[in-house]
Motif scaffolding. Structure first.
Motif, PDB file in Angstrom:
ATOM      1  N   THR A 126       0.835  -1.200   0.000  1.00  0.00           N
ATOM      2  CA  THR A 126       0.000   0.000   0.000  1.00  0.00           C
ATOM      3  C   THR A 126       0.868   1.247   0.000  1.00  0.00           C
ATOM      4  OG1 THR A 126      -0.133   0.213   2.414  1.00  0.00           O
ATOM      5  CG2 THR A 126      -1.719  -1.266   1.343  1.00  0.00           C
ATOM      6  N   TYR A 133      -4.905  -4.030   3.160  1.00  0.00           N
ATOM      7  CA  TYR A 133      -5.913  -3.493   2.234  1.00  0.00           C
ATOM      8  C   TYR A 133      -6.620  -4.677   1.586  1.00  0.00           C
ATOM      9  CZ  TYR A 133      -7.554   0.095  -1.162  1.00  0.00           C
ATOM     10  OH  TYR A 133      -8.295   0.976  -1.901  1.00  0.00           O
ATOM     11  N   LEU A 169      -9.210   0.814  10.023  1.00  0.00           N
ATOM     12  CA  LEU A 169      -9.558   0.737   8.609  1.00  0.00           C
ATOM     13  C   LEU A 169     -10.960   1.290   8.361  1.00  0.00           C
ATOM     14  CD1 LEU A 169      -8.198  -2.829   7.696  1.00  0.00           C
ATOM     15  CD2 LEU A 169      -6.979  -0.626   7.751  1.00  0.00           C
ATOM     16  N   VAL A 208     -14.390  -2.759  -0.331  1.00  0.00           N
ATOM     17  CA  VAL A 208     -13.010  -2.308  -0.155  1.00  0.00           C
ATOM     18  C   VAL A 208     -12.827  -1.975   1.317  1.00  0.00           C
ATOM     19  CG1 VAL A 208     -11.301  -0.521  -0.682  1.00  0.00           C
ATOM     20  CG2 VAL A 208     -12.786  -1.384  -2.480  1.00  0.00           C
ATOM     21  N   GLY A 210      -9.549  -0.451   3.869  1.00  0.00           N
ATOM     22  CA  GLY A 210      -8.165   0.003   3.982  1.00  0.00           C
ATOM     23  C   GLY A 210      -8.108   1.296   4.761  1.00  0.00           C
ATOM     24  N   LEU A 212      -8.491   4.408   4.395  1.00  0.00           N
ATOM     25  CA  LEU A 212      -9.064   5.282   3.372  1.00  0.00           C
ATOM     26  C   LEU A 212      -9.473   6.634   3.941  1.00  0.00           C
ATOM     27  CD1 LEU A 212     -11.427   2.700   1.640  1.00  0.00           C
ATOM     28  CD2 LEU A 212      -9.162   3.428   0.855  1.00  0.00           C
ATOM     29  N   GLU A 226      -6.230   6.147  -0.376  1.00  0.00           N
ATOM     30  CA  GLU A 226      -5.323   6.291   0.754  1.00  0.00           C
ATOM     31  C   GLU A 226      -4.954   7.766   0.879  1.00  0.00           C
ATOM     32  OE1 GLU A 226      -2.366   2.915   1.303  1.00  0.00           O
ATOM     33  OE2 GLU A 226      -2.834   2.720  -0.836  1.00  0.00           O
TER      34      GLU A 226
END
Length: 529
Positions: A126, A133, A169, A208, A210, A212, A226
């Protein structure tokens, strides 16, 4: 774009025969890429509870499927599944039976670390280098490795989801966000909730998770990425709302509510993916007009099976280029059509001119949609629509048909025959007096030489018109662009091949397959190189 006889699963036969059936019985298949008998029973809604385990690279899931029987004495429900470990199955809270026309089937399961729909990235893969992720890619037939379902574009359903992730996350899905809370089972985790009230096929379910962040870029649009890239992504996609408004003027109201864009890591296998409410993209605005167009052609009106994939992609390319026409010029659209014709020629040359996968409507009996993936449904589909536009009255007239087609078949899945019948009814007076259109339907489907000559003639005519316009580049520039000499890819092929072979083992299988196709690498031999 993916259960034996579902041709999508590359495991041994004993492992492939893993469709999940409630009560053993005969399943009449209507889609060569699915076990689901959608003529007998259809899924209306999914209620998902997903626990993402980043240590084991699995999702622990529970899905409640609301299903409706379409025939009397229906006793068998078959769901597509791939590499799922099923813990339990109940119907209406009881051991498996289907007592009524509308039933709720609950399946508790766990995915495999090698699920083809899921790509798990380590922190090192990442931008931030601190957190893992996860992203999914379910098209065409990979949702069955993430959720037991009727994994066919013939079935459309709504869904609600609750997703538990580590508190560092953020989770997003192809649905409208519906709040969040601390996981009551684990204070170190957060549950994110999502609702999708517009019926959609299983391949458009996307998730998804991650580290973010998001930025608002319009009244109904945010960009996610990200934090290292989110501000650049917001700048890159700042014109998204203008494209959305232009698409609405051409095709009708946008029905999905939110239109967010998520910029994925470089390992994402496509330029973009049209998941409702959350387009997956790589950082180039060139792809957004295409994915926006899918909100109407593909997501709202969907190909009934993957053999009719051109209905999704051909119409989307046509609408994408009409957006370009509105925002740029007619010459811009013609220029894109010239390049698309060259892409089509390249695909036909790669497959071989007589390969049935170059047909507009290929047979996928015992063929994986992944293996059939190419520019053919995109550019042959567009070329057909381009040709019809010229025959039936020009861009404004033919765009009127496309908008009417979308309105007529919205929220449903269609075949090429249904599309053709509607086309002929819409243009009944013009079709009556046009022998070519009435007689050449089989040529359209199979791409025979007579049809190709007609369509190529239209493309060449448009190229000549473009070269004569004030906005055209010089003929030398056009010819070099069409021949791809500008990119001089062969110059870099050795380096690209070296990097691919070095990293192939860590790539998502779909990514690996697509890259190997582009590099013309025999995947079966690549490991030994």
């Amino acid at each position: 774009m993916r259960a034996q006889r579902v041709p999508v699963d590359y495991r041994p036969r004993s492992a492939r025969l893993s469709s999940l059936s409630a009560v053993t019985g005969l399943n009449v298949m209507s889609d060569p890429c699915s076990f689901s008998s959608f003529t007998r029973c259809v899924t209306k809604h999914l209620n998902l509870h997903l626990h993402l385990d980043f240590d084991r690279h699995v999702i622990r899931g529970r899905v409640a499927l609301t299903v409706e029987a379409l025939e009397d004495r229906f006793s068998t429900l078959t769901l597509d599944s791939s590499d799922l470990s099923v813990v339990s199955v109940t119907a209406n809270g009881q051991p498996v039976t289907l007592p009524s026309s509308l039933s709720v089937l609950m399946v508790t399961y766990e995915t495999s670390p090698s699920a083809t729909a899921l790509q798990w990235l380590t922190p090192e893969q990442t931008a931030g280098k601190k957190h893992p992720y996860l992203f999914s890619q379910c098209q065409a037939h990979h949702c069955r490795s993430m959720i037991p379902c009727q994994d066919t574009p013939s079935i459309k359903h709504t869904y609600y989801a609750q997703v538990s992730v580590p508190k560092d996350l953020v989770a997003v899905m192809s649905a409208v966000r519906d709040g969040q809370e601390v996981d009551p089972q684990d204070s170190g985790r957060i549950i994110y909730r999502f609702r999708q009230t517009v019926p959609m096929p299983s391949y458009l379910i996307a998730i998804v998770a991650g580290a973010l962040e998001s930025r608002e870029i319009g009244p109904r649009t945010r960009v996610w990425s990200e934090k290292e890239f989110v501000d650049k992504a917001a700048f890159e996609f700042s014109e998204t709302e203008a494209m959305l408004k232009t698409a609405e003027e051409l095709a009708g109201p946008y029905v999905w509510g939110q239109y967010d864009v998520l910029v994925l890591p470089p390992s994402f296998p496509y330029g973009g993916m049209e998941n409702p409410c959350l387009t997956f993209a790589t950082p180039t605005v060139l792809v957004i007009a295409h994915e926006i167009s899918h909100s109407w052609t593909g997501n709202l009106v969907t190909n009934k099976t993957w053999e009719h994939f051109w209905l999704n992609e051909g119409h989307t390319v046509y609408l994408e280029r009409m957006i370009g026409r509105c925002l740029e010029s007619e010459q811009f659209r013609q220029f894109k059509a010239i390049g698309g014709w060259k892409d089509l020629q390249d695909s036909v040359n790669t497959f071989g001119a007589n390969n049935p996968l170059t047909n507009l409507v290929p047979s996928l009996q015992d063929v994986s949609p992944d293996d059939a993936f190419s520019s053919v449904p995109y550019e042959k589909g567009f070329a057909l629509l381009y040709y019809l536009e010229e025959q039936l009255g020009g861009p404004e007239v033919f765009m009127g048909f496309v908008k009417s087609y979308i309105q007529r078949f919205a929220y449903s899945s269609v075949t090429t025959e249904e599309w053709k019948n509607y086309l002929f009814a819409y243009f009944k007076d013009k079709v009556r007096n046009n022998w070519t259109l009435r007689q050449s339907y089989s040529d359209w489907r199979e791409g025979t030489s007579a049809w190709q000559v007609l369509v190529r003639g239209q493309i060449v005519t448009r190229k000549d018109k473009y070269l004569q316009s004030d906005q055209a580049e010089t003929p030398d520039v056009i010819d070099r662009w069409v021949q791809r000499e500008v990119f001089n890819f062969e110059k870099f092929r050795d380096e690209a091949l070296r990097v691919f072979l070095a990293h192939r083992a860590g790539m998502h299988p779909v990514t690996s397959g697509l890259v190997s196709k582009d590099l013309k690498v025999d995947v079966s031999n690549a490991a030994s190189q």
